[in-house]
Scaffold this active site. Structure first.
Site, PDB file in Angstrom:
ATOM      1  N   TYR A 132       0.851  -1.195   0.000  1.00 38.76           N
ATOM      2  CA  TYR A 132       0.000   0.000   0.000  1.00 38.76           C
ATOM      3  C   TYR A 132       0.882   1.239   0.000  1.00 38.76           C
ATOM      4  O   TYR A 132       1.757   1.384   0.848  1.00 38.76           O
ATOM      5  CB  TYR A 132      -0.917   0.025   1.234  1.00 38.76           C
ATOM      6  CG  TYR A 132      -1.961   1.107   1.093  1.00 38.76           C
ATOM      7  CD1 TYR A 132      -3.226   0.813   0.584  1.00 38.76           C
ATOM      8  CD2 TYR A 132      -1.658   2.432   1.397  1.00 38.76           C
ATOM      9  CE1 TYR A 132      -4.162   1.818   0.391  1.00 38.76           C
ATOM     10  CE2 TYR A 132      -2.587   3.437   1.200  1.00 38.76           C
ATOM     11  CZ  TYR A 132      -3.836   3.131   0.702  1.00 38.76           C
ATOM     12  OH  TYR A 132      -4.762   4.121   0.500  1.00 38.76           O
ATOM     13  N   GLN A 193     -10.968   0.158   0.354  1.00 41.01           N
ATOM     14  CA  GLN A 193     -11.348  -0.674  -0.793  1.00 41.01           C
ATOM     15  C   GLN A 193     -10.133  -1.351  -1.424  1.00 41.01           C
ATOM     16  O   GLN A 193     -10.217  -2.497  -1.883  1.00 41.01           O
ATOM     17  CB  GLN A 193     -12.132   0.144  -1.839  1.00 41.01           C
ATOM     18  CG  GLN A 193     -11.420   1.356  -2.437  1.00 41.01           C
ATOM     19  CD  GLN A 193     -11.585   2.615  -1.608  1.00 41.01           C
ATOM     20  OE1 GLN A 193     -11.951   2.554  -0.427  1.00 41.01           O
ATOM     21  NE2 GLN A 193     -11.312   3.760  -2.207  1.00 41.01           N
ATOM     22  N   ASN A 216      -3.546   5.940   5.891  1.00 42.44           N
ATOM     23  CA  ASN A 216      -4.281   6.762   6.859  1.00 42.44           C
ATOM     24  C   ASN A 216      -5.124   5.872   7.784  1.00 42.44           C
ATOM     25  O   ASN A 216      -4.988   4.650   7.788  1.00 42.44           O
ATOM     26  CB  ASN A 216      -5.143   7.806   6.124  1.00 42.44           C
ATOM     27  CG  ASN A 216      -6.214   7.148   5.250  1.00 42.44           C
ATOM     28  OD1 ASN A 216      -6.534   5.972   5.417  1.00 42.44           O
ATOM     29  ND2 ASN A 216      -6.749   7.908   4.323  1.00 42.44           N
ATOM     30  N   SER A 239       5.506   9.023  14.502  1.00 42.52           N
ATOM     31  CA  SER A 239       6.940   8.800  14.462  1.00 42.52           C
ATOM     32  C   SER A 239       7.634   9.479  15.649  1.00 42.52           C
ATOM     33  O   SER A 239       7.139  10.473  16.165  1.00 42.52           O
ATOM     34  CB  SER A 239       7.469   9.343  13.139  1.00 42.52           C
ATOM     35  OG  SER A 239       8.734   8.832  12.863  1.00 42.52           O
ATOM     36  N   GLN A 261      12.205  14.942  12.681  1.00 43.96           N
ATOM     37  CA  GLN A 261      11.121  14.080  13.143  1.00 43.96           C
ATOM     38  C   GLN A 261       9.824  14.874  13.236  1.00 43.96           C
ATOM     39  O   GLN A 261       8.779  14.442  12.785  1.00 43.96           O
ATOM     40  CB  GLN A 261      11.472  13.491  14.519  1.00 43.96           C
ATOM     41  CG  GLN A 261      10.775  12.198  14.796  1.00 43.96           C
ATOM     42  CD  GLN A 261      11.036  11.209  13.690  1.00 43.96           C
ATOM     43  OE1 GLN A 261      12.124  11.100  13.166  1.00 43.96           O
ATOM     44  NE2 GLN A 261      10.004  10.502  13.285  1.00 43.96           N
ATOM     45  N   HIS A 264       7.271  15.573  10.316  1.00 47.29           N
ATOM     46  CA  HIS A 264       6.385  14.541   9.759  1.00 47.29           C
ATOM     47  C   HIS A 264       4.927  14.858  10.027  1.00 47.29           C
ATOM     48  O   HIS A 264       4.092  14.816   9.137  1.00 47.29           O
ATOM     49  CB  HIS A 264       6.721  13.160  10.337  1.00 47.29           C
ATOM     50  CG  HIS A 264       7.820  12.472   9.606  1.00 47.29           C
ATOM     51  ND1 HIS A 264       7.733  12.155   8.276  1.00 47.29           N
ATOM     52  CD2 HIS A 264       9.039  12.042  10.009  1.00 47.29           C
ATOM     53  CE1 HIS A 264       8.858  11.558   7.893  1.00 47.29           C
ATOM     54  NE2 HIS A 264       9.667  11.482   8.928  1.00 47.29           N
ATOM     55  N   GLU A 329      11.514   4.625  18.540  1.00 51.05           N
ATOM     56  CA  GLU A 329      11.595   4.184  17.144  1.00 51.05           C
ATOM     57  C   GLU A 329      12.989   4.498  16.582  1.00 51.05           C
ATOM     58  O   GLU A 329      13.644   3.630  16.045  1.00 51.05           O
ATOM     59  CB  GLU A 329      10.507   4.907  16.335  1.00 51.05           C
ATOM     60  CG  GLU A 329      10.456   4.499  14.877  1.00 51.05           C
ATOM     61  CD  GLU A 329       9.530   5.391  14.063  1.00 51.05           C
ATOM     62  OE1 GLU A 329       9.104   6.451  14.578  1.00 51.05           O
ATOM     63  OE2 GLU A 329       9.245   5.043  12.901  1.00 51.05           O
ATOM     64  N   HIS A 330      13.389   5.763  16.701  1.00 52.27           N
ATOM     65  CA  HIS A 330      14.717   6.195  16.255  1.00 52.27           C
ATOM     66  C   HIS A 330      15.505   6.657  17.468  1.00 52.27           C
ATOM     67  O   HIS A 330      15.015   7.483  18.238  1.00 52.27           O
ATOM     68  CB  HIS A 330      14.625   7.389  15.294  1.00 52.27           C
ATOM     69  CG  HIS A 330      13.743   7.159  14.098  1.00 52.27           C
ATOM     70  ND1 HIS A 330      12.425   7.538  14.056  1.00 52.27           N
ATOM     71  CD2 HIS A 330      14.011   6.589  12.898  1.00 52.27           C
ATOM     72  CE1 HIS A 330      11.912   7.218  12.875  1.00 52.27           C
ATOM     73  NE2 HIS A 330      12.843   6.629  12.148  1.00 52.27           N
ATOM     74  N   ASP A 363      17.054   7.135   7.129  1.00 52.88           N
ATOM     75  CA  ASP A 363      15.711   7.125   6.535  1.00 52.88           C
ATOM     76  C   ASP A 363      15.764   6.825   5.042  1.00 52.88           C
ATOM     77  O   ASP A 363      14.871   6.188   4.491  1.00 52.88           O
ATOM     78  CB  ASP A 363      15.041   8.494   6.708  1.00 52.88           C
ATOM     79  CG  ASP A 363      14.481   8.689   8.097  1.00 52.88           C
ATOM     80  OD1 ASP A 363      14.406   7.702   8.846  1.00 52.88           O
ATOM     81  OD2 ASP A 363      14.117   9.836   8.422  1.00 52.88           O
ATOM     82  N   GLU A 417      -2.005 -36.463  29.202  1.00 50.92           N
ATOM     83  CA  GLU A 417      -2.901 -35.371  28.804  1.00 50.92           C
ATOM     84  C   GLU A 417      -4.280 -35.889  28.408  1.00 50.92           C
ATOM     85  O   GLU A 417      -5.136 -35.111  27.991  1.00 50.92           O
ATOM     86  CB  GLU A 417      -2.280 -34.581  27.636  1.00 50.92           C
ATOM     87  CG  GLU A 417      -1.007 -33.841  28.027  1.00 50.92           C
ATOM     88  CD  GLU A 417      -0.444 -32.973  26.905  1.00 50.92           C
ATOM     89  OE1 GLU A 417      -0.942 -33.062  25.765  1.00 50.92           O
ATOM     90  OE2 GLU A 417       0.491 -32.207  27.187  1.00 50.92           O
ATOM     91  N   HIS A 422      -3.470 -39.725  20.195  1.00 50.08           N
ATOM     92  CA  HIS A 422      -2.069 -39.308  20.073  1.00 50.08           C
ATOM     93  C   HIS A 422      -1.148 -40.433  20.558  1.00 50.08           C
ATOM     94  O   HIS A 422      -0.153 -40.764  19.914  1.00 50.08           O
ATOM     95  CB  HIS A 422      -1.799 -38.055  20.926  1.00 50.08           C
ATOM     96  CG  HIS A 422      -2.273 -36.773  20.317  1.00 50.08           C
ATOM     97  ND1 HIS A 422      -3.595 -36.454  20.170  1.00 50.08           N
ATOM     98  CD2 HIS A 422      -1.580 -35.707  19.810  1.00 50.08           C
ATOM     99  CE1 HIS A 422      -3.701 -35.261  19.612  1.00 50.08           C
ATOM    100  NE2 HIS A 422      -2.505 -34.781  19.381  1.00 50.08           N
TER     101      HIS A 422
END
Lengths: 432, 432
Positions: A132, A193, A216, A239, A261, A264, A329-330, A363, A417, A422
């Site tokens: 995507y 969709q 999104n 981020s 950062q 963003h 994250e970073h 990045d 068991e 088995h």
């Protein structure tokens, strides 16, 4: 700018840090209902539903289902039409990202145990992956490279990209990146969709085994909902960057790293930890000075004032402890000896070591992936990698001799068991 | 028994196979609301809420929060109190599982590129893992081993087990397995309240980074909902086996292998593929003959009649194609030359090769994990392993020279994406 200052010496530092880090996504019931309806409609009506939503949401007057697909020649033309400098930069980045990810390829292995039983695991790539790519402003060619190249390195046979083109506007850099990454097919659809089409398949769009890539809130919700029908990558939160600096880096550099950062989006989080109180104020002054020249200054200001912080720590060891608590994250180690800090750092998506290693270099082109775990999930998750596009099947081949010993153990435990079939199935082999 | 017979020569075989495989979990809104309320209550009231739910659902009159924890001496006593044969079987199984999983340990690596930039990844274990173990009938010590041992092999520092003990009834085999696996702490709580306690932490129960282990619908729903606050393993669907047999295995063995899946529960799925029509009928006759001696015969019959199938295929190649379409959790290759089939098999949780390798040997003690992807998710998922308890942090240390070349590439791409702070941050290093 009014950026929050904290000190680990504050009596209520822990509570303040927790409050700073707190981020909870609010559930949007209307959005959830919309997404559920779209998924169910695409599952039922296939291409017809995808066409309807695309005409409606993207104002794209597609004649028929075939018109959703871009010819590969268009991707190539986009690539060849780029200014030379941009094309070269994209190529160099792709080479470096490919080269790093090749080190991640896992191979199958087997071994024989003492009684001749073979054990192992067979590693295979996913058959078909969906990528995507958001349309409009947040359309990042670097993101195409970072998602597509690990899949190609893993040996995924077919890579299907979806990218919405609202009002028919196509991003040439994104198409060029798709060409360069070896994307096999591109459909100009997006939103829930597109996720549904990839997960369930339609007459024109093939079902994929996993969907990766950012999107999104509608796309994130759709991905969560189709999980199980196919795999998904992580759902990213805002981020974040954590910079640890000993006070010896140019404060302009550190301020710009925080900006990179913050630019963003308004929810991005940029935090500095330093044992040098004067340096912290120098970075704040740099930030004020540099802000004006930034085209995205409003976003940067909002992010830094609402979610940013400059934190005074006792020393670099304490900075490591706080970093482990944040699991950023970073993580930038803007210090003289970043190597010595590594053993103390337990949780981080990516670690940018030394004064020259700005996050932005990672990045785009250093090699490692820029798709990283956010919101503290680095405690238990990893960067996107070749691992995400390979899977393992355990291999077991028990020898006649092995069936004696293993049969006895398995039967004993199975009876314990209460699973008699088995046990019996093991004993048939033991007593053969 | 009336087990469905299919043949790939049937004109509507594809549709029939799809119908056979179809399994959709029905959303239970009342259950979802109950779980949401429990999670929110535990998040708010901590121990007090956990105690209330445990008193109510498990009829366990706990005096206080401290009473939720079992002393480690009780685990040891359970282990030492086992009959010798059972204790030895558990020990041998644990040794074999540990030994297999040690081969999965990933290590950190780094390399230098041409301009002196260091790239790599640091591999670290999760700090603390929660292991959910069901109480009552479905309490399987083998499951404790399979979930706990990979975590210990990965180096997880602390392993917290929760196991409900309704009416105070404790399963000694489960406690013994916990002792043997090196579980650090055990709390006698279960259900959504236990998942919430592990995910959010309480005064008595520490927050974990990941929750693994099977559970009922409440536990599954709770795990889905806390995902993000911590990691979770997969949510398992009904168990399945696909047996491919050339017709030369004792039909009793194959029938019992189908039973060993079917005895798990009424929704379990057991399918046989064979090119030998007479053999298929021999297996059906064996099944009728063997059913009567099975203590769980009602469950077996229901599962085989509702969800089982005996499928006649043209040859073993076609069987491989169908197996790839099913992507089974367990795949038995009961054939003369299973090795030759491996390259054709793309998707399966575990592959049991040769006539001696009953699934039950792998379930208990061969070495590989018995927590496997179900419902076709082997197309994109893997068995539980050490991988699930380690995580990676990317490492990047750009040299002064590297900052020249990488800075130029990153700046070019960042400008292309309209991210000027990213570009500037790269250029600061390039022009230093």
């Amino acid at each position: 700018m009014n950026i929050t200052r904290l000190s680990t010496r504050d009596t209520d530092f822990d509570a303040k840090l927790s409050k700073l880090l707190a981020f909870e996504e609010t559930a949007d019931e209307k959005l959830e209902a919309t997404v559920a309806a779209i998924l169910s409609d695409v599952k039922k009506r296939g291409d017809a539903a995808v066409l309807d939503y695309t005409r409606k949401f993207d104002r794209l007057p597609l004649a028929d289902a075939a018109a959703m697909e871009l010819p590969k020649s268009e991707l190539q033309a986009a690539f060849e039409g780029l200014p030379a400098a941009q094309r070269t930069a994209l190529e160099r980045a792709a080479q470096r990202v490919t080269s790093y990810h090749q080190k991640q390829v896992q191979s199958s292995w087997t071994y024989l145990d003492d009684d001749g039983t073979m054990l192992g695991q067979q590693v295979t790539p996913l058959d078909r992956v969906g990528l995507y790519v958001p349309g409009g402003k947040a359309a990042y060619p670097s993101s195409v490279l970072m998602n597509a190249l690990p899949a190609k390195v893993a040996g995924v046979a077919e890579l299907i990209m979806v990218v919405p083109t609202p009002d028919g506007v196509k991003n040439q850099l994104v198409l060029a990146a798709a060409h360069l990454s070896g994307v096999d097919r591109v459909f100009t659809i997006g939103g829930a969709q597109a996720v549904a089409a990839l997960a369930y398949g339609t007459a024109s769009i093939p079902t994929v085994d996993k969907i990766v890539g950012p999107g999104n809130a509608y796309v994130a919700s759709a991905k969560r909902r189709v999980f199980g029908a196919c795999g998904i990558d992580m759902i990213a939160g805002p981020s974040e960057i954590l910079v640890i600096c000993d006070g010896q880096t140019n404060p302009d550099w550190v301020a710009m790293d925080l900006f990179s950062q913050a630019e963003h989006d308004e929810l991005a989080q940029a935090i500095l930890l330093s044992p040098d109180a004067a340096f912290i104020e120098a970075v704040a002054a740099s930030a004020d000075k540099l802000l004006e020249q930034m085209p995205r200054k409003e976003i940067i200001k909002t992010a830094l004032e609402n979610r940013g912080a400059l934190i005074h720590v006792a020393d670099l060891d304490e900075a490591c402890d706080i970093s482990n608590r944040i699991a950023p994250e970073h993580l930038e180690l803007s210090v003289a000896d970043p190597q010595s800090m590594l053993p103390k750092l337990k949780h981080a998506g990516a670690i940018f070591m030394g004064r020259y290693t700005s996050e932005s270099l990672g990045d785009y082109c250093a090699g490692p992936n820029h798709v990283l775990p956010t919101s503290g999930t680095a405690r238990f998750s990893s960067p996107l990698g070749v691992y995400d596009f390979q899977k393992r099947s355990s291999l077991i081949q028990v020898s006649a001799q092995g069936a004696q010993t293993l049969g006895a153990i398995a039967a004993e435990l199975a009876f314990g068991e209460g699973l008699q079939a088995h046990a019996q199935s093991a004993l048939f082999r033991k007593n053969a």
